[in-house]
Design a protein around this motif. Structure first.
Motif, PDB file in Angstrom:
ATOM      1  N   ARG A 158       1.322  -1.184   0.201  1.00  0.00           N
ATOM      2  CA  ARG A 158      -0.045   0.280  -0.117  1.00  0.00           C
ATOM      3  C   ARG A 158       0.825   0.828  -0.649  1.00  0.00           C
ATOM      4  O   ARG A 158       1.223   1.391   0.772  1.00  0.00           O
ATOM      5  N   VAL A 192       1.100   4.522   0.880  1.00  0.00           N
ATOM      6  CA  VAL A 192       0.250   4.804   1.647  1.00  0.00           C
ATOM      7  C   VAL A 192       1.170   6.254   2.381  1.00  0.00           C
ATOM      8  O   VAL A 192       2.484   5.930   2.891  1.00  0.00           O
ATOM      9  N   TYR A 195      -6.543   5.803  12.834  1.00  0.00           N
ATOM     10  CA  TYR A 195      -5.385   5.988  11.434  1.00  0.00           C
ATOM     11  C   TYR A 195      -5.466   6.920  10.834  1.00  0.00           C
ATOM     12  O   TYR A 195      -6.582   6.558  10.721  1.00  0.00           O
ATOM     13  N   GLN A 204      -3.224   7.701  -0.007  1.00  0.00           N
ATOM     14  CA  GLN A 204      -2.994   6.273  -0.623  1.00  0.00           C
ATOM     15  C   GLN A 204      -3.375   6.944  -1.993  1.00  0.00           C
ATOM     16  O   GLN A 204      -3.973   7.509  -2.299  1.00  0.00           O
ATOM     17  N   HIS A 261      -5.475  -8.536   0.309  1.00  0.00           N
ATOM     18  CA  HIS A 261      -5.121  -9.087   1.296  1.00  0.00           C
ATOM     19  C   HIS A 261      -6.297  -8.544   1.945  1.00  0.00           C
ATOM     20  O   HIS A 261      -7.900  -8.260   1.894  1.00  0.00           O
ATOM     21  N   HIS A 274      -7.718  -8.419   6.887  1.00  0.00           N
ATOM     22  CA  HIS A 274      -7.329  -7.855   7.830  1.00  0.00           C
ATOM     23  C   HIS A 274      -8.267  -7.676   8.913  1.00  0.00           C
ATOM     24  O   HIS A 274      -9.246  -7.390   8.805  1.00  0.00           O
ATOM     25  N   ARG A 299     -12.048   4.299   3.026  1.00  0.00           N
ATOM     26  CA  ARG A 299     -11.990   5.271   1.885  1.00  0.00           C
ATOM     27  C   ARG A 299     -12.579   6.357   2.223  1.00  0.00           C
ATOM     28  O   ARG A 299     -13.510   5.885   1.376  1.00  0.00           O
ATOM     29  N   HIS A 303      -9.763  -7.137   0.470  1.00  0.00           N
ATOM     30  CA  HIS A 303      -9.449  -6.255  -1.317  1.00  0.00           C
ATOM     31  C   HIS A 303      -8.504  -5.652  -0.964  1.00  0.00           C
ATOM     32  O   HIS A 303      -7.143  -6.161  -0.920  1.00  0.00           O
ATOM     33  N   HIS A 350      -7.358  -3.096  -4.880  1.00  0.00           N
ATOM     34  CA  HIS A 350      -7.252  -1.643  -5.104  1.00  0.00           C
ATOM     35  C   HIS A 350      -6.545  -1.790  -6.591  1.00  0.00           C
ATOM     36  O   HIS A 350      -5.441  -2.213  -6.860  1.00  0.00           O
ATOM     37  N   ASP A 354      -7.149   6.463   3.537  1.00  0.00           N
ATOM     38  CA  ASP A 354      -7.594   5.503   4.068  1.00  0.00           C
ATOM     39  C   ASP A 354      -7.563   6.174   5.591  1.00  0.00           C
ATOM     40  O   ASP A 354      -6.862   7.112   6.869  1.00  0.00           O
ATOM     41  N   LEU A 367      -8.183   3.885   9.812  1.00  0.00           N
ATOM     42  CA  LEU A 367      -8.790   2.696   9.657  1.00  0.00           C
ATOM     43  C   LEU A 367      -8.330   3.069  11.178  1.00  0.00           C
ATOM     44  O   LEU A 367      -7.930   3.715  11.763  1.00  0.00           O
TER      45      LEU A 367
HETATM   46  O1  GTQ Z   1      -5.368  -0.574   1.750  1.00  0.00           O
HETATM   47  O2  GTQ Z   1      -5.788  -1.911   3.124  1.00  0.00           O
HETATM   48  O3  GTQ Z   1      -3.577   3.512   5.014  1.00  0.00           O
HETATM   49  O4  GTQ Z   1      -4.099  -2.599   4.809  1.00  0.00           O
HETATM   50  C1  GTQ Z   1      -3.369   1.142   5.489  1.00  0.00           C
HETATM   51  C2  GTQ Z   1      -3.410  -0.256   5.356  1.00  0.00           C
HETATM   52  C3  GTQ Z   1      -4.494   1.215   3.625  1.00  0.00           C
HETATM   53  C4  GTQ Z   1      -5.644  -0.891   2.592  1.00  0.00           C
HETATM   54  C5  GTQ Z   1      -3.958   1.549   4.829  1.00  0.00           C
HETATM   55  C6  GTQ Z   1      -4.111  -0.745   4.386  1.00  0.00           C
HETATM   56  C7  GTQ Z   1      -4.305  -0.132   4.138  1.00  0.00           C
END
Ligand code: GTQ
Length: 348
Positions: free
Chosen positions: A70, A72, A91, A95, A106, A108, A114, A147, A149, A161, A163
């Motif tokens: 990612r 970012v 957080y 991105q 991935h 998690h 977004r 997910h 991108h 982003d 989170l």
């Molecule tokens: O797009 O899955 O800014 O897993 C930080 C961790 C984005 C993402 C982030 C992440 C992602």
């Protein structure tokens, strides 16, 4: 030595003696641990979009989205150094996906939102269904869902982003997996779930009902829907003195917040409007969608222009003022706090 001094010295000797056994006296820290009201370590802070964008584009010349996994830039609160946190519980990052790039699949435990800052035509795919992203769309990737991108358009795409990384870290409850292969197999045409759940309706029968998790079906809240809704609200009614015209995004499954830990809303302040002072226990991240104005946060005055992002810590007094019609997107941990019976606000 007086008797009191002698006792004090003995106490401190006692602390030193017990320290190697990992024992400490509560009475020395009680006032810090149990406070009358929140005193956040986070600072009120604004990130200028153009400045952040410039650094992000330079990173784009040096590392691919695929290599980075990612790509970012984290918006780290100056009061929380080294924590990758914009508030103690949340957080934020910007991105970048360049044309023809992919950010691999991935999943998690952390839940993500977004919020599109620029570009058009890139996608976030959730369990194999693409949401085609346009400026100021909100797209969710809730915890546990695959997910990836991608950007088949010819322009860079940048989104914010949001989170719950620090929240999940607090609970030591994180798990993550990489998908074998680049993209999750396509499971439905782009927009399928939006058609089924995004209009105050739900499918009578059909595969989407099974394919999407029943508790969290919808994951795309387009600007094309929320902006007219905000306009209609503003045209129709009285303005809330503390919030302006405000609408929260909801989960159609239960009418509650968009995700278990994160709540999000948009608001419109007409030109010349100033809110009454307000405090809330949910430290909040705002992005400026439209217009110009100021945010007074405690003693700090922050000038706002389009696409700027700013953080307002828990229990800071906030006054928003619009020079031009000001439209804001915001997210916070209110969803988590309400579940834990912690949320409070104060409206002057
Ligand atoms: O797009 O899955 O800014 O897993 C930080 C961790 C984005 C993402 C982030 C992440 C992602």
């Amino acid at each position: 030595m007086t008797l009191a001094n002698e006792q004090q010295a003995q106490l401190h000797a006692l602390y030193d003696e017990m320290a190697p056994s990992y024992l400490t006296p509560l009475w020395e820290s009680l006032a810090d641990l149990v406070r009358p009201f929140p005193r956040s370590a986070a600072h009120a802070h604004r990130w200028n979009y153009d400045e952040a964008r410039n650094y992000l584009m330079r990173a784009g010349d040096l590392i691919s989205a695929e290599k980075a996994e990612r790509r970012v830039l984290i918006l780290e609160n100056p009061g929380l150094p080294g924590q990758s946190a914009i508030t103690p519980s949340l957080y934020a990052g910007l991105q970048l996906i360049l044309p023809d790039e992919v950010a691999p699949c991935h999943r998690h435990s952390q839940s993500a939102l977004r919020f599109v800052m620029e570009g058009e035509g890139a996608f976030t795919a959730l369990d194999g269904e693409k949401a085609i992203m346009r400026p100021f769309d909100l797209v969710l990737t809730p915890g546990g869902q695959w997910h990836d991108h991608g950007n088949p358009s010819d322009k860079p795409m940048i989104w914010l982003d949001g989170l719950d990384i620090p929240t999940v870290r607090l609970f030591d409850a994180q798990f993550a997996e990489h998908y074998d292969g680049k993209a999750f197999p396509e499971s439905a045409p782009a927009g399928d779930t939006l058609a089924r759940y995004g209009h105050n309706m739900r499918p009578m029968r059909g595969t989407a009902a099974d394919r999407r998790p029943a508790h969290q079906p919808l994951f795309h809240y387009p600007y094309a829907q929320w902006r007219p809704a905000l306009n209609a609200l503003a045209a129709g009614g009285e303005i809330d003195p503390h919030l302006g015209h405000a609408l929260e995004f909801t989960n159609p499954a239960d009418g509650g917040s968009i995700m278990p830990t994160i709540a999000a809303h948009v608001r419109l302040l007409p030109a010349g409007f100033e809110t009454r002072p307000r405090k809330s226990s949910d430290g909040t991240i705002f992005a400026v969608v439209e217009g110009r104005g100021t945010a007074k946060v405690g003693g700090t005055e922050i000038n706002l222009s389009e696409r700027d992002i700013f953080a307002v810590p828990s229990w800071s007094e906030l006054v928003l003022a619009a020079d031009e019609t000001l439209v804001l997107f915001a997210y916070s941990d209110k969803a988590a706090q309400e579940k834990l019976n912690l949320y409070r606000e104060w409206n002057s």
